[in-house]
Write a protein that holds these residues in place. Structure first.
Motif, PDB file in Angstrom:
ATOM      1  N   VAL A   1    -118.399-110.674  24.878  1.00 15.45           N
ATOM      2  CA  VAL A   1    -119.340-109.849  24.116  1.00 15.45           C
ATOM      3  C   VAL A   1    -118.899-108.386  24.137  1.00 15.45           C
ATOM      4  O   VAL A   1    -118.946-107.692  23.116  1.00 15.45           O
ATOM      5  CB  VAL A   1    -120.770-109.987  24.678  1.00 15.45           C
ATOM      6  N   ARG A   2    -118.451-107.918  25.273  1.00 11.65           N
ATOM      7  CA  ARG A   2    -117.970-106.524  25.367  1.00 11.65           C
ATOM      8  C   ARG A   2    -116.793-106.291  24.434  1.00 11.65           C
ATOM      9  O   ARG A   2    -116.727-105.264  23.751  1.00 11.65           O
ATOM     10  CB  ARG A   2    -117.567-106.202  26.806  1.00 11.65           C
TER      11      ARG A   2
ATOM     12  N   TYR B   1    -119.900-112.596  28.968  1.00 14.45           N
ATOM     13  CA  TYR B   1    -120.165-111.161  29.058  1.00 14.45           C
ATOM     14  C   TYR B   1    -118.929-110.373  28.630  1.00 14.45           C
ATOM     15  O   TYR B   1    -119.026-109.423  27.832  1.00 14.45           O
ATOM     16  CB  TYR B   1    -120.557-110.804  30.486  1.00 14.45           C
TER      17      TYR B   1
ATOM     18  N   LYS C   1    -122.974-110.528  34.312  1.00 11.55           N
ATOM     19  CA  LYS C   1    -121.927-109.506  34.297  1.00 11.55           C
ATOM     20  C   LYS C   1    -120.570-110.022  34.753  1.00 11.55           C
ATOM     21  O   LYS C   1    -119.536-109.435  34.442  1.00 11.55           O
ATOM     22  CB  LYS C   1    -122.346-108.319  35.170  1.00 11.55           C
TER      23      LYS C   1
ATOM     24  N   SER D   1    -128.646-104.205  25.413  1.00 12.86           N
ATOM     25  CA  SER D   1    -127.652-104.067  26.459  1.00 12.86           C
ATOM     26  C   SER D   1    -126.696-105.242  26.339  1.00 12.86           C
ATOM     27  O   SER D   1    -127.021-106.276  25.754  1.00 12.86           O
ATOM     28  CB  SER D   1    -128.322-104.071  27.837  1.00 12.86           C
ATOM     29  N   THR D   2    -125.501-105.077  26.879  1.00 10.33           N
ATOM     30  CA  THR D   2    -124.525-106.169  26.821  1.00 10.33           C
ATOM     31  C   THR D   2    -125.053-107.403  27.520  1.00 10.33           C
ATOM     32  O   THR D   2    -124.802-108.539  27.092  1.00 10.33           O
ATOM     33  CB  THR D   2    -123.195-105.716  27.464  1.00 10.33           C
ATOM     34  N   GLU D   3    -125.826-107.232  28.593  1.00  9.35           N
ATOM     35  CA  GLU D   3    -126.399-108.375  29.308  1.00  9.35           C
ATOM     36  C   GLU D   3    -127.362-109.158  28.413  1.00  9.35           C
ATOM     37  O   GLU D   3    -127.334-110.385  28.382  1.00  9.35           O
ATOM     38  CB  GLU D   3    -127.133-107.910  30.577  1.00  9.35           C
TER      39      GLU D   3
ATOM     40  N   GLU E   1    -118.023-106.229  20.847  1.00 12.86           N
ATOM     41  CA  GLU E   1    -118.737-104.990  20.529  1.00 12.86           C
ATOM     42  C   GLU E   1    -117.772-103.869  20.182  1.00 12.86           C
ATOM     43  O   GLU E   1    -118.066-103.011  19.349  1.00 12.86           O
ATOM     44  CB  GLU E   1    -119.620-104.577  21.708  1.00 12.86           C
TER      45      GLU E   1
ATOM     46  N   ASP F   1    -127.420-109.139  25.134  1.00 12.44           N
ATOM     47  CA  ASP F   1    -126.643-109.736  24.056  1.00 12.44           C
ATOM     48  C   ASP F   1    -125.942-111.001  24.526  1.00 12.44           C
ATOM     49  O   ASP F   1    -125.919-112.021  23.830  1.00 12.44           O
ATOM     50  CB  ASP F   1    -125.604-108.721  23.556  1.00 12.44           C
ATOM     51  N   ALA F   2    -125.348-110.941  25.723  1.00 11.18           N
ATOM     52  CA  ALA F   2    -124.653-112.107  26.285  1.00 11.18           C
ATOM     53  C   ALA F   2    -125.624-113.257  26.512  1.00 11.18           C
ATOM     54  O   ALA F   2    -125.293-114.425  26.243  1.00 11.18           O
ATOM     55  CB  ALA F   2    -123.959-111.723  27.593  1.00 11.18           C
TER      56      ALA F   2
ATOM     57  N   TYR G   1    -122.288-102.154  16.742  1.00 11.87           N
ATOM     58  CA  TYR G   1    -123.635-102.436  16.250  1.00 11.87           C
ATOM     59  C   TYR G   1    -123.876-101.872  14.860  1.00 11.87           C
ATOM     60  O   TYR G   1    -124.702-102.362  14.124  1.00 11.87           O
ATOM     61  CB  TYR G   1    -124.676-101.876  17.214  1.00 11.87           C
TER      62      TYR G   1
END
Length: 459
Positions: A249-250, A246, A241, A271-273, A253, A275-276, A258
């Motif tokens: 990726v946010r 991270y 995070k 979750s972003t985590e 997104e 995905d990262a 998606y």
């Protein structure tokens, strides 16, 4: 019709079952024979893959062997388990497969995007169709990075003088590079080192899983097998995070959600985590590892060719030519695989390929073919002062599915190599191997022996 004897009925039933299984596994064994394509003989349950299954040859050496076995032919046939596979030697056909007629060969045909392993599920390397398009768009926004870690690299090089294990040194340098690119200063950089070491460990279980993933991907998914990174997923999931990746990726997104409004395709909602972490593992397996192999190979070649080394030290153009020649002679990937999505005819060769047949582009063999590059096994960077890149130079692939990280990888390789050359003369030493021992790991190639060179500081 049944017989009174139970044993006779059982025997006939077993014979029928065996005949059906035998027919299933040998169905395509005559595929290349009736098409008059030179091919390797097959065995039931192995196809023509028995040398690889038994560990006698790697994928690279097997493909290179078949390539050289039929020097006058444009295509060579083999059978992967039971599916026909075509080794494509003709540069014009390679260009059609990878670029001109990409829509017919856009798929790798592995189906690993159905895996429950987060590191495979949304992995661009294995994604297909519209999902691949969405993932690529998101990664393009994340890959817009430049290397700026000169101070950290200088610190890592201080005190070096004499015989050096260049794998260890370059791994330490790339740990710093990828920490700066992906992690930042807020998180302990050991996450990169841990992922890298996990990737480098190749136990026999890892080798078996790697073979299943590439040859029997449906079995790999069915058994819920996972990549080496999966065991570190929970350990680092929450730590991410505070990292650069991270935040990247946010942002991606928000730009590429998606679900594409103009498409029915959705990426798996992670979750972003998660995905990262999956993107971080992609950077290590498809970014870090190839860069490491190219840099080791480059240092090895420059040590053997002092005049080329001196030219590369003085001139960026000569350094870039040496990097290209290293990519030609020691490509990070020895083959590219594709699947024919519908019946296709190579008009120049009047050769038809059926839907479902897989195709292999033998990168390393093409790079070393005397018909494509004179003195193909010699290290001659000067050839890239005049040569135009074409379908015979494929270190990053070709066409729409060409490596998305090419520009970043070349930037990393050039800057790491440049800082070493500016500080050291590189020479062979007593422990320097005669040649690099390369082994296959998944689709990539890695150097498996220690490479020692003498690094003498330039005063």
């Amino acid at each position: 019709m049944f017989f009174e004897s139970f044993l006779l009925n059982l025997f006939i039933l077993l014979v029928l079952i065996f005949a059906l299984i035998f027919d299933y596994v040998t169905k395509f064994f005559s595929y290349w024979y009736i098409r008059h394509v030179p091919y390797k003989m097959s065995l039931p349950f192995f196809g023509s893959d028995y040398h690889r299954v038994l560990g006698i040859r790697s994928t690279t050496s097997e493909v290179n062997h078949l390539y050289s076995l039929y020097p006058e032919d444009k295509f060579v046939g083999c059978i992967k388990s039971r599916i026909p596979d075509l080794i494509v030697k003709d540069p014009d056909a390679v260009r059609k497969i990878l670029s001109t007629d990409f829509s017919n060969f856009h798929c790798r045909g592995l189906g690993l995007d159905k895996s429950r392993d987060v590191c495979l599920r949304n992995n661009l390397f294995y994604a297909e169709g519209e999902k691949w398009t969405l993932l690529r768009s998101r990664l393009e926004s994340i890959l817009n990075k430049r290397l700026d870690t000169q101070d950290g690299l200088h610190d890592c090089l201080s005190g070096i003088n004499g015989d050096t294990n260049v794998q260890q040194l370059l791994s330490e340098l790339l740990d710093i590079v990828f920490k700066d690119l992906l992690i930042g200063n807020n998180v302990e950089g050991s996450i990169i080192t841990c992922l890298r070491k996990e990737f480098e460990q190749r136990t026999w279980q890892d080798k078996l899983k790697s073979y299943l993933k590439n040859i029997f991907p449906s079995v790999y998914v069915l058994l819920n097998l996972k990549t080496p990174f999966a065991k570190l997923h929970n350990k680092y999931r929450n730590v991410l995070k505070d990292t650069k990746i991270y935040n990247d990726v946010r942002k991606a997104e928000m730009i590429f959600p998606y679900e594409d409004r103009n498409s029915k395709t959705k990426l798996n909602k992670e979750s972003t985590e998660d995905d990262a972490f999956s993107i971080l593992s992609l950077f290590i397996s498809e970014g870090y590892s190839p860069c490491l192999k190219v840099l080791i190979s480059l240092m090895f070649e420059l040590a053997k060719h002092p005049q080329i080394q001196e030219n590369a030290r003085k001139n960026t153009t000569d350094l870039n030519a040496a990097i290209k020649e290293t990519l030609r002679l020691h490509p990070p990937y020895s083959v590219i695989s594709r699947k024919c999505m519908k019946m296709y005819t190579f008009t120049k060769n009047e050769f038809l390929v059926d839907k479902g047949v897989t195709l292999t582009v033998p990168i390393e063999a093409i790079h070393k073919d005397e018909n494509n590059f004179k003195e193909g096994i010699a290290f001659k960077p000067e050839r890239f002062n005049t040569i135009e890149e074409s379908s015979t130079f494929l270190p990053f692939g070709l066409g729409p599915r060409k490596c998305i990280g090419e520009e970043l990888a070349l930037d990393i390789i050039q800057k790491v190599a440049n800082i070493i050359l500016k500080n050291f003369n590189i020479e062979p030493c007593e422990a320097t191997p005669e040649k690099l021992h390369v082994v296959d790991y998944n689709f990539a190639c890695v150097i498996d022996n220690d490479v020692w060179l003498r690094l003498k500081p330039i005063l």
